[in-house]
Design an enzyme around this catalytic site. Structure first.
Site, mmCIF file in Angstrom:
data_model
loop_
_atom_site.group_PDB
_atom_site.id
_atom_site.type_symbol
_atom_site.label_atom_id
_atom_site.label_comp_id
_atom_site.label_asym_id
_atom_site.label_seq_id
_atom_site.Cartn_x
_atom_site.Cartn_y
_atom_site.Cartn_z
ATOM 1 C CD GLU B 304 -1.192 -0.099 3.723
ATOM 2 O OE1 GLU B 304 -2.004 -1.037 3.744
ATOM 3 O OE2 GLU B 304 -1.142 0.772 4.598
ATOM 4 C CG ASN B 306 1.510 4.565 4.638
ATOM 5 O OD1 ASN B 306 0.411 4.039 4.663
ATOM 6 N ND2 ASN B 306 2.589 3.976 5.099
ATOM 7 N NE ARG B 308 0.672 8.311 8.031
ATOM 8 C CZ ARG B 308 0.359 7.038 7.764
ATOM 9 N NH1 ARG B 308 -0.558 6.752 6.868
ATOM 10 N NH2 ARG B 308 0.962 6.067 8.395
#
Lengths: 142, 461
Positions: B304, B306, B308
């Site tokens: 995945e 992220n 941020r």
């Protein structure tokens, strides 16, 4: 007032090109320190030191009842610029009485008194920003 | 070394205006971190806080502070109208969301944009795309990056069965809108699968507002390797090396280090290039991290992304000697990347421990309360990001991270040695912390050898 004292101390530092200044009087100690880039770091000791007797006046003991702001935004005392304020000193309010408007993100939120009593003092000017929990009015509960 | 004269002037499409004031929509150590970066850039700062955080250090360190609501996160740090309202009355140019809270909330990023406030992070579109783990997987596949054998979102129990059989057990059920390692279910057989399908959907609905989930092959002894990226608005993306976050407990990272101790330069290069491919395909901008799983055969698979800045960005900062929050601010202001890939050099080894106010002897239960005495270890190569101070009362409403302890050594052995020294000298009296747990971990032979997988902690507790 302590703010005036601090301001004059800051002037003193600037005029004499001081990087650090420490002052101690009865019951009161203050240290001001400049960073290289000229910015002042607020010193926590000011908050921790108790302010006693002879020193600049402490806050008067707070026994009043207040109506605090339930949100952050801009506070208005009137529904629109031409109208009269919702409430003024000596007005009687119930919990559901609208006492002002707080604008947040273009939405006008009616603020209710939440208490029963008589408005004693208006603490925030119309059009001023307010934060959550900031006192808007002093009220004499009944 | 900044080399933005490499770009021809006509490549910069808009006039770049650095922000003059930033609101930090977070609390604690990361809020302080952001305030520090702003101060270095001479940008004024506004802290927001709940009424439980009046004495939190970020409030004192900002130039202005505004109380936005009561203690509960949804009334304060997750309260979009309150935060935007605070941004308006303090007249800020931009908001930095930190990590957690609203950092990966595409709606919040959108609201900022419509209120003419810059959001320091990726676009709402990129966040939405990569925030759906299932869609992110599909994008990675399209980019030619290996993904674990798995499915699109699962329709019903029969569908799940077919998928599980084609992949082969064990499999893991993952919520599409999940994150932070939450809501995942490991399944070893058909019977467990039937039960898990219903439970997964319900739990995902409850926790993330969306019951969608997908199935992935479960790798038995995985390592977790993630790549730090920075992207500008002109299509450029660079990587800042990888971090290894294999030491975890219940999918929560405990130790992060850079570089990954078990991969060679060739594999490193492959993984980092794969991460860049994904980011470019997603038109990703600002800071982000692409996560991979490394199996025992040194095969890597995309998991995945992220969208941020992360807790462990500090580890990358220590080995690259860059300030990622500063770079985020530059990028959000519309500047092109200040470095080319060749300018990024990883030097030495950095390791981070997350010091939490929790009791290892009591199943790591949170331990809020008053910190009577704090003493930070100090030495060359030690860095501490924290909002602690002696006398601080840790409120019970927020996560238990109270300090990040990061060390940098010239190699992994000296980094570990420095970490042990730092843990030894770190004093936090008054609340329980997981420092003793880290003492044991850094004395553990397996950890020191670097040969372990994500089951490591469960195996040694």
């Amino acid at each position: 007032m302590i703010e005036d004292k601090i301001r004059s101390l800051l002037d003193l530092m600037d005029k004499n090109n001081l990087a650090e200044l420490e002052i101690e009087e009865e019951g009161f100690k203050l240290r001001l320190r400049k960073h290289e880039d000229g910015q002042l770091v607020r010193n926590f000791e000011q908050k921790a030191m108790p302010v006693q007797g002879g020193a600049p006046a402490a806050q008067p003991e707070d026994t009043g009842t207040y109506i605090p702001s339930p949100m952050v935004g801009t506070f208005y005392r009137t529904p629109n610029p031409e109208s009269e304020p919702y409430v003024s000193p000596d007005d009687f309010v119930e919990p559901d009485t609208v006492i002002g408007i707080i604008e947040a993100m273009k939405v006008m939120n009616e603020i209710k008194a939440g208490k029963r009593g008589v408005i004693k003092k208006v603490l925030v000017e119309s059009g001023s920003p307010v934060e959550y929990g900031q006192n808007l009015f002093q009220i004499e509960p009944s | 070394m900044p080399l933005n004269n490499i770009l021809r002037p006509n490549q910069i499409k808009q006039k770049v205006n650095m922000f003059s004031k930033i609101l930090v929509a977070n609390r604690g150590e990361i809020a302080i971190r952001i305030i520090r970066a702003c101060k270095r850039l001479n940008i004024a700062t506004v802290a927001v806080y709940s009424d439980a955080d009046e004495d939190c250090l970020h409030v004192r360190l900002a130039d202005e502070s505004i109380c936005i609501g009561s203690a509960a996160p949804d009334k304060s740090y997750l309260n979009i109208p309150a935060i935007i309202s605070a941004a308006e009355i303090s007249d800020v140019d931009a908001i930095h969301p930190g990590y957690g809270f609203l950092a990966e909330n595409a709606h919040f990023a959108d609201v900022c944009r419509s209120c003419n406030i810059s959001f320091i992070g990726p676009s709402a579109e990129a966040m939405e795309l990569m925030g759906n783990k299932n869609e992110a997987r599909k994008l990675a596949e399209k980019a030619g990056v290996p993904i674990l054998p798995g499915s699109d979102h699962v329709t019903d129990a029969e569908d799940a069965l077919k998928i599980a059989h084609s992949i082969g057990y064990p499999v893991i059920l993952k919520p599409s809108m999940g994150g932070g390692g939450r809501g995942m279910r490991l399944v070893h057989n058909d019977v467990a699968l039937a039960n898990s399908v219903l439970a997964s959907r319900a739990e995902a609905e409850r926790s993330f507002g969306n019951g969608e989930f997908y199935i992935e092959k479960f790798v038995e002894k995985p390592r977790h390797v993630e790549v730090q990226l920075l992207g500008d608005e002109y299509g450029n993306v660079i990587h800042l090396g990888e971090r290894d976050c294999t030491v975890q407990r219940r999918h929560q990272k405990l130790v992060e280090e850079s570089p990954c101790p078990v991969i060679d330069d060739k594999l490193r290069s492959e993984i980092c290039e794969a991460a860049i491919k994904i980011a470019k395909m997603a038109k990703y901008t600002n800071a982000g991290t692409v996560e991979f799983i490394l199996d025992e055969d040194q095969k890597f698979y995309f998991i995945e992304m992220n969208t941020r800045i992360q807790v462990e960005h500090t580890v990358t900062e220590m080995v690259t000697n860059l300030d990622l929050i500063e770079e985020q601010i530059h990028l959000a202001a519309g500047e092109p990347l200040r470095y080319r890939q060749e300018d990024i050099v990883l030097d030495g080894v950095a390791i981070e421990c997350r010091i939490n106010a929790e009791d290892p002897a009591n199943n790591f239960a949170p331990s809020p309360g008053k910190v009577e005495l704090v003493y930070f270890p100090v030495a060359r190569g030690i860095r501490i990001d924290s909002h602690l101070y002696s006398g601080y009362k840790i409120p019970p409403y927020y996560d238990s991270l109270i300090a990040k302890l990061i060390v940098r050594g010239d190699d992994r052995t000296s980094a570990i040695s420095l970490m042990r020294e730092a843990l030894d000298q770190f004093v936090i009296d008054g609340v329980k912390t997981n420092i003793s747990f880290y003492h044991n971990l850094f004395a553990n032979v397996k950890f020191v050898n670097g040969r372990y997988n994500t089951n490591f902690i469960e195996d040694i507790i």
